[in-house]
Scaffold this motif. Structure first.
Motif, PDB file in Angstrom:
ATOM      1  N   ILE A   1       0.836  -1.207   0.000  1.00 16.14           N
ATOM      2  CA  ILE A   1       0.000   0.000   0.000  1.00 16.14           C
ATOM      3  C   ILE A   1       0.868   1.254   0.000  1.00 16.14           C
ATOM      4  O   ILE A   1       0.612   2.216  -0.732  1.00 16.14           O
ATOM      5  N   SER A   2       1.920   1.250   0.815  1.00 15.31           N
ATOM      6  CA  SER A   2       2.809   2.414   0.892  1.00 15.31           C
ATOM      7  C   SER A   2       3.489   2.685  -0.454  1.00 15.31           C
ATOM      8  O   SER A   2       3.560   3.835  -0.900  1.00 15.31           O
TER       9      SER A   2
ATOM     10  N   ILE B   1       0.873   4.059  -2.930  1.00 16.23           N
ATOM     11  CA  ILE B   1       0.516   5.455  -2.647  1.00 16.23           C
ATOM     12  C   ILE B   1       1.600   6.388  -3.175  1.00 16.23           C
ATOM     13  O   ILE B   1       1.312   7.390  -3.853  1.00 16.23           O
TER      14      ILE B   1
ATOM     15  N   THR C   1       1.840   6.103  -7.293  1.00 16.30           N
ATOM     16  CA  THR C   1       0.679   6.641  -8.006  1.00 16.30           C
ATOM     17  C   THR C   1       0.537   8.151  -7.794  1.00 16.30           C
ATOM     18  O   THR C   1       0.148   8.874  -8.723  1.00 16.30           O
ATOM     19  N   THR C   2       0.870   8.621  -6.593  1.00 18.13           N
ATOM     20  CA  THR C   2       0.847  10.067  -6.352  1.00 18.13           C
ATOM     21  C   THR C   2       1.880  10.772  -7.222  1.00 18.13           C
ATOM     22  O   THR C   2       1.601  11.822  -7.815  1.00 18.13           O
TER      23      THR C   2
ATOM     24  N   TRP D   1      -6.804   2.576   7.643  1.00 21.07           N
ATOM     25  CA  TRP D   1      -5.788   3.303   6.898  1.00 21.07           C
ATOM     26  C   TRP D   1      -5.519   2.654   5.542  1.00 21.07           C
ATOM     27  O   TRP D   1      -5.325   3.346   4.542  1.00 21.07           O
ATOM     28  N   ASN D   2      -5.515   1.316   5.497  1.00 18.52           N
ATOM     29  CA  ASN D   2      -5.295   0.634   4.220  1.00 18.52           C
ATOM     30  C   ASN D   2      -6.449   0.892   3.253  1.00 18.52           C
ATOM     31  O   ASN D   2      -6.239   1.053   2.045  1.00 18.52           O
TER      32      ASN D   2
ATOM     33  N   GLY E   1      -6.002   4.239   1.989  1.00 23.54           N
ATOM     34  CA  GLY E   1      -4.877   4.218   1.050  1.00 23.54           C
ATOM     35  C   GLY E   1      -5.289   3.725  -0.323  1.00 23.54           C
ATOM     36  O   GLY E   1      -4.875   4.291  -1.350  1.00 23.54           O
ATOM     37  N   LEU E   2      -6.111   2.691  -0.371  1.00 18.89           N
ATOM     38  CA  LEU E   2      -6.574   2.168  -1.663  1.00 18.89           C
ATOM     39  C   LEU E   2      -7.464   3.177  -2.385  1.00 18.89           C
ATOM     40  O   LEU E   2      -7.398   3.309  -3.621  1.00 18.89           O
TER      41      LEU E   2
ATOM     42  N   TRP F   1      -7.175   6.392  -2.094  1.00 22.56           N
ATOM     43  CA  TRP F   1      -6.230   7.401  -2.582  1.00 22.56           C
ATOM     44  C   TRP F   1      -5.533   6.922  -3.851  1.00 22.56           C
ATOM     45  O   TRP F   1      -5.374   7.682  -4.813  1.00 22.56           O
ATOM     46  N   VAL F   2      -5.118   5.656  -3.875  1.00 22.09           N
ATOM     47  CA  VAL F   2      -4.456   5.100  -5.050  1.00 22.09           C
ATOM     48  C   VAL F   2      -5.374   5.154  -6.264  1.00 22.09           C
ATOM     49  O   VAL F   2      -4.958   5.553  -7.363  1.00 22.09           O
TER      50      VAL F   2
ATOM     51  N   MET G   1      -5.589   8.732  -7.495  1.00 18.82           N
ATOM     52  CA  MET G   1      -4.376   9.155  -8.182  1.00 18.82           C
ATOM     53  C   MET G   1      -4.255   8.524  -9.580  1.00 18.82           C
ATOM     54  O   MET G   1      -3.845   9.181 -10.536  1.00 18.82           O
TER      55      MET G   1
END
Length: 227
Positions: free
Chosen positions: A138-139, A142, A145-146, A200-201, A204-205, A207-208, A211
């Motif tokens: 995930i990190s 993120i 893709t950002t 948080w995961n 995160g997904l 957000w991905v 992006m």
């Protein structure tokens, strides 16, 4: 398919050369500082274990390579989209083919980097903690893709708007960090579910996905500029 393969291999080759140059540069700078330390100290103290290829050094080397692969990929995704786009258009490669080739290259690099991280954990502990590996995946997603979304967004802009966007992003980053710290400090044990890894995961997904969407839209609307 032929153009996709060529564009994929071209981007992978460019990325590989940048990674090799970055690794050589870091090792070179480290060697220079090491020699300077020897010069000013006037003596050499080198333990035999520090120059042998033992388990610890192997793990450190793999971790260093994995981190460098991801870090270079982040900078590659930010700095090169417009240049790659110009070369692709000049060679008759469509925007979609170029975008797909880039993301196939990104997936290849991330898979290799993740396998190296999993191998480190496997060699150290004899098992792989999948929850920890999922956090690593995930990190990496993120970050990359950002960077890809920013790179393609920059590709649409003139230098003036690039500077404005950069300043706005830096300001937003510090504001978000401040808000995140306040959130963590204000959360009570009874509301600890808010900071649960699954939450948080999930964020995160989301957000991905956001992006990747921005990346895709910007890449397909990119135009040649005169600057």
């Amino acid at each position: 398919m032929e153009k996709l393969n060529k564009q994929y291999l071209k981007q992978l080759s460019h990325y590989s050369w940048l990674t090799l140059i970055a690794i050589i540069s870091i090792l070179g700078v480290s060697a220079v500082f090491y020699l300077l330390a020897i010069f000013f100290s006037g003596h050499i103290e080198v333990e035999a274990g520090s120059i042998s290829i033992d388990g610890g050094n192997l793990f450190s080397m793999l971790a260093f390579l994995s981190d460098m692969m991801v870090l270079v990929l982040v900078f590659f995704s930010i700095c090169t989209p417009y240049q790659i786009f110009k070369e692709a258009i000049a060679n008759g490669v469509s925007r979609w083919t170029n975008w797909l080739a880039h993301h196939l290259m990104v997936i290849t690099v991330l898979v290799v980097a993740w396998l190296m991280n999993a191998l480190i954990e496997l060699l150290q502990s004899g098992t792989v903690t999948w929850s920890q590996q999922w956090d690593i995946i995930i990190s990496m997603l993120i970050g990359v893709t950002t960077a890809g979304a920013l790179g393609n967004l920059y590709g649409l802009m003139s230098m003036r708007w690039k500077i404005i966007l950069t300043i706005a992003l830096l300001a937003s980053f510090f504001v978000l960090c401040w808000l995140a710290v306040r959130l963590v400090l204000l959360v009570t044990p009874e509301r600890s579910v808010i900071i649960h890894p699954i939450v948080w995961n999930g964020l995160g997904l989301i957000w991905v996905a956001l992006m990747v969407g921005i990346d895709y839209l910007c890449a397909l609307h990119m135009q040649l500029r005169r600057d």
